[in-house]
Scaffold this motif. Sequence first.
Motif, mmCIF file in Angstrom:
data_model
loop_
_atom_site.group_PDB
_atom_site.id
_atom_site.type_symbol
_atom_site.label_atom_id
_atom_site.label_comp_id
_atom_site.label_asym_id
_atom_site.label_seq_id
_atom_site.Cartn_x
_atom_site.Cartn_y
_atom_site.Cartn_z
ATOM 1 N N GLN A 148 0.667 -1.211 0.123
ATOM 2 C CA GLN A 148 0.043 -0.029 -0.041
ATOM 3 C C GLN A 148 0.790 1.257 -0.089
ATOM 4 O O GLN A 148 0.575 2.198 -0.800
ATOM 5 N N LEU A 149 2.099 1.218 0.800
ATOM 6 C CA LEU A 149 2.791 2.470 0.900
ATOM 7 C C LEU A 149 3.577 2.726 -0.389
ATOM 8 O O LEU A 149 3.809 3.994 -0.652
ATOM 9 N N ILE A 150 3.926 1.729 -1.424
ATOM 10 C CA ILE A 150 4.718 2.002 -2.543
ATOM 11 C C ILE A 150 3.622 2.111 -3.684
ATOM 12 O O ILE A 150 3.984 2.131 -4.617
ATOM 13 N N GLY A 151 2.391 2.050 -3.234
ATOM 14 C CA GLY A 151 1.222 2.361 -4.273
ATOM 15 C C GLY A 151 1.097 1.051 -5.254
ATOM 16 O O GLY A 151 0.261 1.153 -6.076
ATOM 17 N N HIS A 152 1.164 -0.254 -4.669
ATOM 18 C CA HIS A 152 0.801 -1.320 -5.419
ATOM 19 C C HIS A 152 -0.529 -1.824 -4.775
ATOM 20 O O HIS A 152 -0.644 -2.741 -3.974
ATOM 21 N N VAL A 153 -1.650 -1.070 -5.473
ATOM 22 C CA VAL A 153 -2.996 -1.331 -4.705
ATOM 23 C C VAL A 153 -3.370 -2.867 -4.697
ATOM 24 O O VAL A 153 -3.973 -3.245 -3.757
ATOM 25 N N ASP A 154 -3.511 -3.359 -6.023
ATOM 26 C CA ASP A 154 -3.802 -4.761 -6.122
ATOM 27 C C ASP A 154 -3.321 -5.578 -5.041
ATOM 28 O O ASP A 154 -3.811 -6.523 -4.528
ATOM 29 N N GLU A 155 -1.942 -5.744 -5.207
ATOM 30 C CA GLU A 155 -1.032 -6.569 -4.227
ATOM 31 C C GLU A 155 -1.425 -6.353 -2.822
ATOM 32 O O GLU A 155 -1.502 -7.334 -2.199
ATOM 33 N N ALA A 156 -1.575 -5.076 -2.485
ATOM 34 C CA ALA A 156 -1.936 -4.788 -1.004
ATOM 35 C C ALA A 156 -3.284 -5.405 -0.819
ATOM 36 O O ALA A 156 -3.394 -5.931 0.361
ATOM 37 N N GLN A 157 -4.300 -5.156 -1.359
ATOM 38 C CA GLN A 157 -5.711 -5.395 -1.362
ATOM 39 C C GLN A 157 -5.603 -7.291 -1.181
ATOM 40 O O GLN A 157 -6.232 -7.891 -0.231
ATOM 41 N N GLN A 158 -4.857 -7.690 -1.969
ATOM 42 C CA GLN A 158 -4.642 -9.489 -2.124
ATOM 43 C C GLN A 158 -3.996 -9.702 -0.822
ATOM 44 O O GLN A 158 -4.419 -10.931 0.020
ATOM 45 N N ALA A 159 -3.243 -8.999 -0.552
ATOM 46 C CA ALA A 159 -2.176 -9.542 0.879
ATOM 47 C C ALA A 159 -3.140 -9.311 2.155
ATOM 48 O O ALA A 159 -3.338 -10.175 2.910
ATOM 49 N N TYR A 160 -4.078 -8.319 2.177
ATOM 50 C CA TYR A 160 -4.895 -8.199 3.317
ATOM 51 C C TYR A 160 -5.968 -9.119 3.472
ATOM 52 O O TYR A 160 -6.327 -9.937 4.472
ATOM 53 N N LEU A 161 -6.326 -9.591 2.317
ATOM 54 C CA LEU A 161 -7.580 -10.501 2.258
ATOM 55 C C LEU A 161 -6.907 -12.050 2.571
ATOM 56 O O LEU A 161 -7.721 -12.587 2.958
ATOM 57 N N THR A 162 -5.816 -12.214 2.120
ATOM 58 C CA THR A 162 -5.184 -13.358 2.313
ATOM 59 C C THR A 162 -5.018 -13.547 3.751
ATOM 60 O O THR A 162 -5.360 -14.664 4.536
ATOM 61 N N ALA A 163 -4.536 -12.446 4.613
ATOM 62 C CA ALA A 163 -4.296 -12.467 6.204
ATOM 63 C C ALA A 163 -5.767 -12.710 6.767
ATOM 64 O O ALA A 163 -5.813 -13.452 7.483
ATOM 65 N N ALA A 164 -6.957 -12.002 6.165
ATOM 66 C CA ALA A 164 -8.234 -12.330 6.893
ATOM 67 C C ALA A 164 -8.490 -13.912 6.576
ATOM 68 O O ALA A 164 -9.288 -14.434 7.217
ATOM 69 N N LYS A 165 -8.371 -14.470 5.485
ATOM 70 C CA LYS A 165 -8.577 -15.856 5.163
ATOM 71 C C LYS A 165 -7.955 -16.702 6.111
ATOM 72 O O LYS A 165 -8.695 -17.597 6.721
ATOM 73 N N ILE A 166 -6.713 -16.526 6.270
ATOM 74 C CA ILE A 166 -5.827 -17.338 6.999
ATOM 75 C C ILE A 166 -6.423 -17.304 8.483
ATOM 76 O O ILE A 166 -6.673 -18.253 9.260
ATOM 77 N N ASP A 167 -6.600 -16.065 8.752
ATOM 78 C CA ASP A 167 -7.121 -15.732 10.200
ATOM 79 C C ASP A 167 -8.651 -16.013 10.301
ATOM 80 O O ASP A 167 -9.161 -16.319 11.594
ATOM 81 N N GLN A 168 -9.226 -16.685 9.323
ATOM 82 C CA GLN A 168 -10.763 -16.936 9.505
ATOM 83 C C GLN A 168 -11.395 -15.727 9.790
ATOM 84 O O GLN A 168 -12.744 -16.128 10.499
ATOM 85 N N GLY A 169 -11.116 -14.461 9.847
ATOM 86 C CA GLY A 169 -11.860 -13.403 9.819
ATOM 87 C C GLY A 169 -12.269 -13.066 11.321
ATOM 88 O O GLY A 169 -12.813 -12.372 12.020
#
Length: 247
Positions: A148-169
């Motif tokens: 997110q800080l370096i402006g890679h929006v798609d990669e940032a979103q995917q990383a956050y969503l993957t974290a949520a999935k691993i965490d099971q929300g």
Amino acid sequence: MRRASHTSMVVGLLASVTLGGLVAGSLGGCTSRRPLPTVRKDADLAFQVKKWEKAEADYQEYLDRRPFDNEVRFLLGQSQLEQGKTREANSNFGIALDVDPLNDGILDTSAEGLYQSGNREALTAFLQRAASERGRVADYMRMGKYMQLIGHVDEAQQAYLTAAKIDQGRTASIHNSLADFYLSIGDRKRAVERLRMAYFITPEDKALATKIRELGEIPGPTFALMPTEWQQTVAAPTQREVDPTAR
């Protein structure tokens, strides 16, 4: 004979004085060297009061005398990073990480060092390697933050969503980070949705309630929403439900 005796006496006296001076100088040098506990104490104090140059010098002295202290190496790197010495800091972080590869503090600070150095390729490679090798929530959250800080929006979103999935929300802070991310790209709808999920988990969080109100929403029982990733684990169909003929 008397002259020779006198000469011998003078030479002996000079030698004695010279030797005495050398011994005194040597002893003086030994006593002026700080004991290691003192060096560490001085370094830690300088670090606490943000005297980074002093902290760096003392940690370096300590490490020169005890090179395998990984904690001191990490603190040395932090002291260097605070002075903008990213090359030296990243070198020390790399060594510290080799010794303790699962230490999130070292991983986080290593990522910050690479970010401050401006080397986006090295930062991206580092984050991807950490996520692929370890695959923990913290690794994907770290990736989301720096992408997110370096402006890679798609990669940032995917990383956050993957974290949520691993965490099971199950963790509110992840939904909070996703909400902040969506707000940063102007997606209010999905930001509110993630705030609802965070509120579902921690309705007592006053800071969260304030953020919700700032967006014009009203926190309360009807605002809460079970996280998507949580729903998937609760409502995951059994094989029997998918195929009634299954045995």
